[in-house]
Structures are given as C-alpha cells and as structure tokens.
Design an enzyme around this catalytic site. Structure first.
Site, PDB file in Angstrom:
ATOM      1  N   ARG A   1     -35.495  -7.381  32.314  1.00  0.00           N
ATOM      2  CA  ARG A   1     -36.583  -8.013  33.052  1.00  0.00           C
ATOM      3  C   ARG A   1     -37.667  -8.559  32.141  1.00  0.00           C
ATOM      4  O   ARG A   1     -38.850  -8.646  32.501  1.00  0.00           O
ATOM      5  CB  ARG A   1     -37.135  -7.059  34.104  1.00  0.00           C
ATOM      6  CG  ARG A   1     -36.039  -6.603  35.079  1.00  0.00           C
ATOM      7  CD  ARG A   1     -36.491  -5.800  36.245  1.00  0.00           C
ATOM      8  NE  ARG A   1     -37.212  -6.537  37.254  1.00  0.00           N
ATOM      9  CZ  ARG A   1     -36.682  -7.367  38.153  1.00  0.00           C
ATOM     10  NH1 ARG A   1     -35.392  -7.602  38.143  1.00  0.00           N
ATOM     11  NH2 ARG A   1     -37.432  -7.965  39.051  1.00  0.00           N
TER      12      ARG A   1
ATOM     13  N   SER B   1     -32.432 -12.917  39.925  1.00  0.00           N
ATOM     14  CA  SER B   1     -32.509 -14.098  39.058  1.00  0.00           C
ATOM     15  C   SER B   1     -31.329 -15.008  39.360  1.00  0.00           C
ATOM     16  O   SER B   1     -30.301 -14.565  39.859  1.00  0.00           O
ATOM     17  CB  SER B   1     -32.498 -13.680  37.589  1.00  0.00           C
ATOM     18  OG  SER B   1     -33.630 -12.885  37.298  1.00  0.00           O
TER      19      SER B   1
ATOM     20  N   LEU C   1     -27.598 -11.274  34.354  1.00  0.00           N
ATOM     21  CA  LEU C   1     -28.780 -11.774  35.047  1.00  0.00           C
ATOM     22  C   LEU C   1     -29.076 -10.781  36.162  1.00  0.00           C
ATOM     23  O   LEU C   1     -28.159 -10.331  36.843  1.00  0.00           O
ATOM     24  CB  LEU C   1     -28.509 -13.141  35.683  1.00  0.00           C
ATOM     25  CG  LEU C   1     -28.684 -14.392  34.841  1.00  0.00           C
ATOM     26  CD1 LEU C   1     -28.271 -15.625  35.640  1.00  0.00           C
ATOM     27  CD2 LEU C   1     -30.111 -14.532  34.359  1.00  0.00           C
ATOM     28  N   ASP C   2     -30.337 -10.445  36.342  1.00  0.00           N
ATOM     29  CA  ASP C   2     -30.704  -9.540  37.426  1.00  0.00           C
ATOM     30  C   ASP C   2     -30.283 -10.125  38.769  1.00  0.00           C
ATOM     31  O   ASP C   2     -30.150 -11.343  38.915  1.00  0.00           O
ATOM     32  CB  ASP C   2     -32.216  -9.317  37.440  1.00  0.00           C
ATOM     33  CG  ASP C   2     -32.706  -8.557  36.227  1.00  0.00           C
ATOM     34  OD1 ASP C   2     -31.955  -7.716  35.712  1.00  0.00           O
ATOM     35  OD2 ASP C   2     -33.847  -8.808  35.800  1.00  0.00           O
ATOM     36  N   THR C   3     -30.122  -9.282  39.742  1.00  0.00           N
ATOM     37  CA  THR C   3     -29.734  -9.710  41.081  1.00  0.00           C
ATOM     38  C   THR C   3     -30.706 -10.752  41.627  1.00  0.00           C
ATOM     39  O   THR C   3     -30.295 -11.712  42.279  1.00  0.00           O
ATOM     40  CB  THR C   3     -29.674  -8.492  42.024  1.00  0.00           C
ATOM     41  OG1 THR C   3     -28.788  -7.525  41.450  1.00  0.00           O
ATOM     42  CG2 THR C   3     -29.171  -8.867  43.403  1.00  0.00           C
TER      43      THR C   3
END
Length: 180
Positions: free
Chosen positions: A139, A43, A39-41
């Site tokens: 993303r 998110s 998961l992106d930072t």
C-alpha cells in the site's frame, strides 16, 4: 510467455477461489502463469503474469528497480510544493521511501468507469497525479499520498518498466513479446 492484464477494481490477485471477490481465474483461462508482483484488491490496472520464473523474479524483485508508473486520483488540490516531500522520500514509520517522480496531470484519456465509482464530495476537488516509483511495498502509494495530506481515492498502475496498459481493455489481457 508474458501476459499483460488490466485488472479491475475488487479483483484479488490470486487464482484460487475467494469467498468475496473475483480472482484472476475468472479472467485468465491460461494454466501455469503467475503474477509478477501484486495489486491490492482496491487497485486497478496493469498486472503482469508469466510462466517464466526467472522473468517473474526480474520483474517483481525490488533489487531490479523496475519503474512502476501509477495514475493516482487524490482528494484535494495539491500544488507542486505539496508534492515535494514525495520527490525527496517520506518516512512512513516502518520505512523511508525512495524519492518518487510525481507530477500533476489531467485525467488520463480513455479511462474506464470504476464500479463502484469513487466517493466524491461536492466541496472537495480531486486531482490526478502520475507517480513513478521503483519500490512496491504494501500500500505504498496510498500511504505516501496520505502522508502528504492528499488521500488516494483511485489508484491505477499504468506501467511496469516498458510494459503499459495501452490497448488493453478493462478485464482483458494480451500476450506480448518479452522486452529485454
């Protein structure tokens, strides 16, 4: 072993130290577990970790088509017609997405406060969507909603396949039995 972690905003999905952000090591004191996907930072939500390499591969590799469910707060007030391109697949330039299942929802119950809060503008409403995809490119959800004119303000992964965030507080994890 299978761990379900409710990842907070601004946490990096790695165990090694990071100069600006907290990492998984700050929350999960269990050695030799690895994230099945990322998961992106910026998110939040469900991150699955395991010490089983085959299981990690099955949960994270696109060929296995695990459905990922996201709660997405977008800027603006899309109609179902506005979201139709997402249901058909959209060309993001470097790839065309698979069709998504997307619907407008009310704000999810028991949602935690984000720190820091999202940027909201007085004259522009926000809307919550539930979006389901089986891909997981970099993303992707943010790019999809922006492509149809409704930028993502907050992104929470609620589920991966049969595993959900239900009963897991922000920054907490729980061990579960593997669902085959």
């Amino acid at each position: 072993m299978l761990l379900l972690f409710n990842k907070p905003f601004n946490v990096v999905c790695q165990f090694t130290a990071h100069e600006k952000h907290a990492t998984l090591k700050d929350y999960i004191p269990i050695p030799n577990v690895y994230a099945a996907g990322r998961l992106d930072t910026d998110s939040e939500g469900l991150l699955i970790l395991t010490d089983d390499g085959a299981l990690q591969h099955r949960l994270s590799h696109p060929k296995h088509k695990e459905v990922k469910t996201y709660w997405v707060q977008v800027e603006g007030a899309p109609t179902q017609a506005d979201l139709m391109p997402l249901q058909q697949g959209v060309d993001l330039g470097d790839f065309v997405t698979q069709p998504a299942v997307v619907e407008i929802i009310t704000q999810p119950d028991h949602l935690w406060q984000r720190d820091p809060p999202i940027r909201e503008r007085k004259l522009i409403p926000t809307t919550w969507l539930e979006l389901k995809i089986s891909e997981g490119k970099n993303r992707q959800v943010r790019r999809m909603t922006a492509h149809v004119g409704f930028p993502t303000l907050r992104l929470i992964r609620y589920a991966v396949g049969p595993y959900t965030l239900d009963g897991i507080l922000l920054g907490e994890y729980k061990a579960v039995e593997v669902k085959r």
